[in-house]
Design a protein around this motif. Structure first.
Motif, PDB file in Angstrom:
ATOM      1  N   ASN A   1      50.319  35.261  46.369  1.00 18.13           N
ATOM      2  CA  ASN A   1      49.155  35.468  45.482  1.00 18.13           C
ATOM      3  C   ASN A   1      48.699  34.105  45.001  1.00 18.13           C
ATOM      4  O   ASN A   1      49.491  33.336  44.469  1.00 18.13           O
ATOM      5  CB  ASN A   1      49.544  36.295  44.269  1.00 18.13           C
ATOM      6  N   LEU A   2      47.394  33.855  45.146  1.00 19.13           N
ATOM      7  CA  LEU A   2      46.931  32.493  44.838  1.00 19.13           C
ATOM      8  C   LEU A   2      45.768  32.506  43.850  1.00 19.13           C
ATOM      9  O   LEU A   2      44.633  32.817  44.199  1.00 19.13           O
ATOM     10  CB  LEU A   2      46.493  31.807  46.141  1.00 19.13           C
ATOM     11  N   PRO A   3      46.052  32.188  42.569  1.00 16.77           N
ATOM     12  CA  PRO A   3      44.958  32.066  41.601  1.00 16.77           C
ATOM     13  C   PRO A   3      44.216  30.739  41.791  1.00 16.77           C
ATOM     14  O   PRO A   3      44.719  29.849  42.473  1.00 16.77           O
ATOM     15  CB  PRO A   3      45.674  32.080  40.247  1.00 16.77           C
ATOM     16  N   ALA A   4      43.008  30.608  41.163  1.00 14.31           N
ATOM     17  CA  ALA A   4      42.278  29.337  41.198  1.00 14.31           C
ATOM     18  C   ALA A   4      43.095  28.292  40.451  1.00 14.31           C
ATOM     19  O   ALA A   4      43.763  28.598  39.464  1.00 14.31           O
ATOM     20  CB  ALA A   4      40.908  29.504  40.549  1.00 14.31           C
ATOM     21  N   GLY A   5      43.062  27.068  40.939  1.00 15.21           N
ATOM     22  CA  GLY A   5      43.750  25.986  40.235  1.00 15.21           C
ATOM     23  C   GLY A   5      45.054  25.561  40.875  1.00 15.21           C
ATOM     24  O   GLY A   5      45.677  24.610  40.411  1.00 15.21           O
ATOM     25  N   TYR A   6      45.483  26.278  41.941  1.00 15.29           N
ATOM     26  CA  TYR A   6      46.772  25.969  42.579  1.00 15.29           C
ATOM     27  C   TYR A   6      46.614  25.979  44.086  1.00 15.29           C
ATOM     28  O   TYR A   6      45.736  26.643  44.625  1.00 15.29           O
ATOM     29  CB  TYR A   6      47.822  26.997  42.165  1.00 15.29           C
ATOM     30  N   ALA A   7      47.533  25.244  44.760  1.00 14.41           N
ATOM     31  CA  ALA A   7      47.526  25.250  46.229  1.00 14.41           C
ATOM     32  C   ALA A   7      48.554  26.267  46.725  1.00 14.41           C
ATOM     33  O   ALA A   7      49.582  26.482  46.080  1.00 14.41           O
ATOM     34  CB  ALA A   7      47.874  23.853  46.737  1.00 14.41           C
ATOM     35  N   ALA A   8      48.274  26.866  47.868  1.00 15.87           N
ATOM     36  CA  ALA A   8      49.222  27.828  48.444  1.00 15.87           C
ATOM     37  C   ALA A   8      50.481  27.100  48.906  1.00 15.87           C
ATOM     38  O   ALA A   8      50.419  25.958  49.346  1.00 15.87           O
ATOM     39  CB  ALA A   8      48.573  28.556  49.618  1.00 15.87           C
ATOM     40  N   LYS A   9      51.622  27.788  48.776  1.00 20.72           N
ATOM     41  CA  LYS A   9      52.882  27.191  49.243  1.00 20.72           C
ATOM     42  C   LYS A   9      53.116  27.499  50.704  1.00 20.72           C
ATOM     43  O   LYS A   9      53.727  26.717  51.413  1.00 20.72           O
ATOM     44  CB  LYS A   9      54.039  27.763  48.433  1.00 20.72           C
ATOM     45  N   LEU A  10      52.655  28.681  51.098  1.00 22.87           N
ATOM     46  CA  LEU A  10      52.931  29.134  52.468  1.00 22.87           C
ATOM     47  C   LEU A  10      51.715  28.926  53.341  1.00 22.87           C
ATOM     48  O   LEU A  10      50.590  28.871  52.840  1.00 22.87           O
ATOM     49  CB  LEU A  10      53.294  30.624  52.442  1.00 22.87           C
TER      50      LEU A  10
ATOM     51  N   GLU B   1      49.071  38.015  58.760  1.00 18.16           N
ATOM     52  CA  GLU B   1      49.382  37.809  57.343  1.00 18.16           C
ATOM     53  C   GLU B   1      48.101  37.549  56.550  1.00 18.16           C
ATOM     54  O   GLU B   1      47.092  37.128  57.112  1.00 18.16           O
ATOM     55  CB  GLU B   1      50.343  36.621  57.162  1.00 18.16           C
ATOM     56  N   ALA B   2      48.190  37.803  55.239  1.00 18.28           N
ATOM     57  CA  ALA B   2      47.061  37.539  54.343  1.00 18.28           C
ATOM     58  C   ALA B   2      47.605  36.931  53.059  1.00 18.28           C
ATOM     59  O   ALA B   2      48.779  37.125  52.725  1.00 18.28           O
ATOM     60  CB  ALA B   2      46.319  38.836  54.031  1.00 18.28           C
ATOM     61  N   ILE B   3      46.768  36.175  52.381  1.00 14.12           N
ATOM     62  CA  ILE B   3      47.134  35.670  51.047  1.00 14.12           C
ATOM     63  C   ILE B   3      46.080  36.169  50.067  1.00 14.12           C
ATOM     64  O   ILE B   3      44.876  35.986  50.294  1.00 14.12           O
ATOM     65  CB  ILE B   3      47.233  34.126  51.048  1.00 14.12           C
ATOM     66  N   ARG B   4      46.543  36.849  49.019  1.00  9.51           N
ATOM     67  CA  ARG B   4      45.597  37.306  47.985  1.00  9.51           C
ATOM     68  C   ARG B   4      45.084  36.057  47.281  1.00  9.51           C
ATOM     69  O   ARG B   4      45.863  35.201  46.853  1.00  9.51           O
ATOM     70  CB  ARG B   4      46.299  38.232  47.008  1.00  9.51           C
ATOM     71  N   ILE B   5      43.752  35.935  47.153  1.00  8.71           N
ATOM     72  CA  ILE B   5      43.179  34.660  46.702  1.00  8.71           C
ATOM     73  C   ILE B   5      42.029  34.913  45.726  1.00  8.71           C
ATOM     74  O   ILE B   5      41.300  35.901  45.859  1.00  8.71           O
ATOM     75  CB  ILE B   5      42.709  33.837  47.943  1.00  8.71           C
ATOM     76  N   MET B   6      41.903  34.063  44.703  1.00  7.71           N
ATOM     77  CA  MET B   6      40.862  34.227  43.674  1.00  7.71           C
ATOM     78  C   MET B   6      39.800  33.133  43.821  1.00  7.71           C
ATOM     79  O   MET B   6      40.121  32.011  44.220  1.00  7.71           O
ATOM     80  CB  MET B   6      41.477  34.138  42.268  1.00  7.71           C
ATOM     81  N   THR B   7      38.575  33.470  43.464  1.00  2.00           N
ATOM     82  CA  THR B   7      37.434  32.549  43.625  1.00  2.00           C
ATOM     83  C   THR B   7      37.764  31.143  43.145  1.00  2.00           C
ATOM     84  O   THR B   7      38.247  30.969  42.029  1.00  2.00           O
ATOM     85  CB  THR B   7      36.218  33.078  42.848  1.00  2.00           C
ATOM     86  N   GLY B   8      37.533  30.169  43.999  1.00  2.00           N
ATOM     87  CA  GLY B   8      37.756  28.767  43.640  1.00  2.00           C
ATOM     88  C   GLY B   8      39.097  28.232  44.097  1.00  2.00           C
ATOM     89  O   GLY B   8      39.295  27.020  44.109  1.00  2.00           O
ATOM     90  N   ALA B   9      40.022  29.118  44.494  1.00  3.31           N
ATOM     91  CA  ALA B   9      41.333  28.639  44.957  1.00  3.31           C
ATOM     92  C   ALA B   9      41.179  27.989  46.328  1.00  3.31           C
ATOM     93  O   ALA B   9      40.352  28.405  47.141  1.00  3.31           O
ATOM     94  CB  ALA B   9      42.308  29.806  45.017  1.00  3.31           C
ATOM     95  N   PRO B  10      41.994  26.962  46.616  1.00  3.87           N
ATOM     96  CA  PRO B  10      41.885  26.265  47.900  1.00  3.87           C
ATOM     97  C   PRO B  10      42.262  27.181  49.061  1.00  3.87           C
ATOM     98  O   PRO B  10      43.161  28.013  48.919  1.00  3.87           O
ATOM     99  CB  PRO B  10      42.893  25.117  47.782  1.00  3.87           C
TER     100      PRO B  10
END
Ligand code: AMP
Ligand code: MG
Length: 429
Positions: free
Chosen positions: A78-87, A93-102
């Motif tokens: 799960n990836l909120p705005a303001g952070y980079a994904a670890k994986l 596969e999919a990553i849940r992502i919020m507007t503005g997240a890289p």
């Protein structure tokens, strides 16, 4: 007598932009003029990111997905705005992502949350850690295919590193101020604002606080001019009222010599006590013209007056306007001649009003040979602009300027304006 176009050309040819600049914090830069080309040192946005809340995916994994035939992917983070994904994303596969997240490594597009069917789990997220809930394998069903790059905002798609975002001479709007902040710029160089001295003339004039007496009227021109100067980005300097005698006129006009521009209201016509032109000549002004083929506002003098040394540097020749005394003529002459000159002096590149075609709502008879500037109310009805006269158009009817949001221009060669005819108009609000 010269035409409006000729007069404007002479005025602009003889008005030079000020060179001096000053530093200005961006919150104080609105309507100021940028003295430099401002280049971006960064890309905006600085990294590829998602334009939507949803799931970062590989477009090929969801090819052909629909409501009837959804594609199921495993949610790995799960990836909120303001952070980079670890994986990084692997097939299916999919990553849940919020507007503005890289954008995560391996993902090339984003499916909006509206095009997915999620498990019951909603609203929990591990702030900032980019992890998903422990001990539970989570899946998302994608109900709509995406194209590669869909819902992705690429690095530099707004502004490229090195691009000139604000050119020299731009008059700064809210958009510019926001852009400067986005670029990390808190202060810029702007041109200094021109100082404009204003002198009203006339034995009949009294100030606001004084009592009316027979034959006297209040000095309104100095106040409308003051506000027109402010609105045009100048700093008004009040010289008060001069009586119609040469000694007093000269004494007060000389007080304007330290300004960048001088406006004298009244006393410029052919009356027995109209001494302004003579006095301007006496103080060394090179007069360029003094009558313009227009209505309202035929008497209008323009010249260059030798100025004193200003606080800002060298001695310069000051553009001086002898404006007609009638209140509407004064304001219309400012609008037509002083405004563009003052904007040019401010360093602004954009000095003209936007002209629009409008349909006249009134008949009007005019004198051939003069350009008319009628005060109108402009209204948009069903996509067409209509211009209605504010009422009587005499040059003393100041109410016409109160009611008007526009000026309708009737060309020199016109004799009759017919209701329904197309004319040129400008918004002056
Ligand atoms: P003048 O251009 O001096 O002949 O003035 C023309 C008309 O404008 C006269 O009716 C004056 O009383 C009027 N007028 C001149 N100066 C002003 C002023 N500062 N405020 C209001 N009306 C003025
Ligand atoms: Mg007068």
């Amino acid at each position: 007598m010269i035409s409006v176009g000729e007069a404007r050309k002479i005025i602009l040819d003889n008005t030079l932009p000020l060179k001096e600049t000053e530093a200005c914090k961006i919150n104080f830069c609105l309507k100021r003029v940028s003295a430099l080309n401002i280049r971006s040192k960064e890309n905006i946005p600085p990294f590829d990111n998602t334009a939507m809340d949803g799931f970062a995916v590989r477009a090929r994994d969801v090819k052909g997905a629909s409501r009837e035939n959804p594609k199921t992917l495993q949610v790995i983070e799960n990836l909120p705005a303001g952070y980079a994904a670890k994986l990084s994303l692997k097939p299916s596969e999919a990553i849940r992502i919020m507007t503005g997240a890289p954008m995560p490594q391996g993902a090339d597009s984003v499916v909006m949350v509206e095009d997915t069917l999620c498990d019951e789990r909603r609203g929990t997220r591990n702030e900032g850690r980019g992890e998903k809930d422990e001990g539970r394998t989570e899946y998302v069903r994608i109900t709509k295919a995406v194209k590669k790059g869909e819902n992705v905002r690429y690095a530099g798609e707004d502004v490229k590193k090195g691009e000139v975002v604000i050119p020299q001479g731009a008059t700064l709007k809210s958009g510019h101020i926001g852009m400067l902040a986005a670029l990390g710029i808190s202060e810029i160089k702007v041109f200094r604002e021109p100082h404009v001295a204003i002198l009203a003339t006339g034995d009949e004039l009294i100030e606001i606080g004084q009592k009316l007496a027979p034959g006297k009227i209040r000095n309104s021109n100095a106040y409308s001019l003051y506000s027109q100067v402010l609105q045009t980005g100048g700093i008004p300097l009040v010289l008060g009222i001069a009586k119609d005698n040469k000694r007093e006129l000269e004494r007060k006009i000389k007080k304007g010599l330290s300004a960048d521009m001088l406006l004298v209201s009244g006393g410029i016509s052919v009356g027995d006590y109209d001494f302004v032109k003579d006095v301007l000549k006496d103080v060394g002004t090179e007069m360029k013209f003094w009558r313009v083929a227009m209505k309202p506002g035929k008497p209008l003098a323009f010249g260059l007056m030798p100025g004193t040394k200003t606080n800002f540097g060298a001695r310069r020749r000051i553009p001086v306007f002898g404006l007609p005394g009638n209140p509407v003529s004064s304001m219309v002459s400012f609008e037509q001649f002083v405004r563009p000159a003052l904007l040019k002096m401010s360093g602004a590149k954009d000095i003209s009003r936007f002209h629009l075609p409008a349909i006249a709502k009134d008949d009007f008879e005019k004198k051939k040979g003069l350009r008319y500037f009628l005060r109108v109310i402009l209204e948009n009805k069903g996509g067409t602009l209509y211009a209605t006269l504010t009422g009587p158009q005499g040059s003393g009817i100041l109410k016409s300027m109160v009611l008007a949001n526009g000026i309708m221009e009737l060309p020199e060669d016109m004799e009759f304006l017919k209701r329904g005819q197309e004319v040129e108009a400008t918004y002056i609000d």
